[in-house]
Design a protein around this motif. Structure first.
Motif, short mmCIF file in Angstrom:
data_model
loop_
_atom_site.label_atom_id
_atom_site.label_comp_id
_atom_site.label_asym_id
_atom_site.label_seq_id
_atom_site.Cartn_x
_atom_site.Cartn_y
_atom_site.Cartn_z
N LEU A 82 -56.27 -6.62 -5.61
CA LEU A 82 -56.07 -7.14 -4.27
C LEU A 82 -57.08 -8.25 -3.95
N PHE A 83 -58.36 -8.00 -4.24
CA PHE A 83 -59.39 -9.01 -3.95
C PHE A 83 -59.20 -10.26 -4.80
N ASN A 84 -58.79 -10.08 -6.05
CA ASN A 84 -58.54 -11.24 -6.91
C ASN A 84 -57.33 -12.03 -6.42
N ALA A 85 -56.30 -11.35 -5.93
CA ALA A 85 -55.14 -12.06 -5.38
C ALA A 85 -55.56 -12.87 -4.15
N ALA A 88 -57.51 -15.95 -5.44
CA ALA A 88 -56.58 -16.93 -6.01
C ALA A 88 -55.76 -17.59 -4.89
N GLY A 89 -55.44 -16.83 -3.85
CA GLY A 89 -54.73 -17.38 -2.70
C GLY A 89 -55.56 -18.42 -1.96
N PHE A 90 -56.88 -18.20 -1.89
CA PHE A 90 -57.76 -19.22 -1.33
C PHE A 90 -57.55 -20.54 -2.07
N GLY A 91 -57.57 -20.46 -3.40
CA GLY A 91 -57.42 -21.66 -4.21
C GLY A 91 -56.09 -22.35 -3.99
N GLY A 115 -66.35 -18.38 0.16
CA GLY A 115 -65.48 -17.27 0.52
C GLY A 115 -64.64 -16.79 -0.65
N ALA A 116 -64.08 -17.73 -1.39
CA ALA A 116 -63.26 -17.36 -2.54
C ALA A 116 -64.08 -16.62 -3.59
#
Length: 200
Positions: A82-85, A88-91, A115-116
């Motif tokens: 979840l945290f990695n998603a 990656a969504g930040f990016g 933040g990412a």
């Protein structure tokens, strides 16, 4: 171990391996390429990662429901996915417009990066902890090969978790060291998860 639980754990292992491959490709092909210039490949890699992390989360939650002996491990891996998603969504959603609007070295971009990478470090720390748990399971209940992989998962998981926890308050100072330690921990966590799925 039920077949459904075994299948879920193998999906977890495969998803972890996919993220290792994407990280290797990212570093090898895009480490020195600007956000705008490398966007087509960069966004493709991040899209694949977002999907892999989401699949990891769902499969780990399914494994958690069925595998009573490793619930904390699957919970840690579900949260890491979840945290990695999220990171990656930040990016995918913020890096390109922030760079085009304010520049790669702007305070805005620095804030988004911080933040990412907070989510990145937290996710890697959780994977390291899960690797320690998987390694302990193999070391206690397996043969020579399982004990070897288990020992390596414990060692790399502990180092990866510690490195990423230390990196959290430091922003980008230890990103390469923590990322490398976390990636090695992810490799052995994936191998350990696959081996755990084959037991019983």
């Amino acid at each position: 171990m039920e077949q459904s639980s075994r299948s879920n754990i193998r999906v977890v292992a495969i998803a972890l391996m996919i993220t290792i491959i994407t990280q290797f490709l990212y570093v090898a092909l895009l480490a020195e390429v600007g956000i705008v210039e490398g966007w087509p490949l960069r966004s493709t890699i991040w899209t694949v990662e977002t999907i892999a992390f989401t699949v990891l989360t769902v499969a780990a939650l399914a494994a958690l429901a069925n595998d009573v002996h490793h619930r904390v491990i699957w919970a840690a891996l579900a949260m890491s996915g979840l945290f990695n998603a999220i990171q990656a969504g930040f990016g995918l959603s913020m890096f390109l417009p922030a760079t085009e609007m304010a520049g790669r070295e702007s305070p805005l971009m620095a804030t988004i990066l911080a933040g990412a990478f907070l989510f990145f470090f937290l996710a890697k720390a959780l994977i390291g902890m899960a690797g320690v748990g998987l390694g302990l399971s193999l070391f206690r209940n397996g043969g020579a090969a399982a004990k070897t992989v288990g020992g390596l998962a414990i060692l790399t998981g502990a180092i990866g978790a510690a490195a990423n926890i230390i990196a959290m308050p430091l922003g980008m100072e230890l990103v390469f060291q923590a990322g490398a330690a976390g990636t090695v921990a992810t490799l052995f966590a994936a191998i350990a998860a696959w081996m755990v799925s084959g037991k019983n």
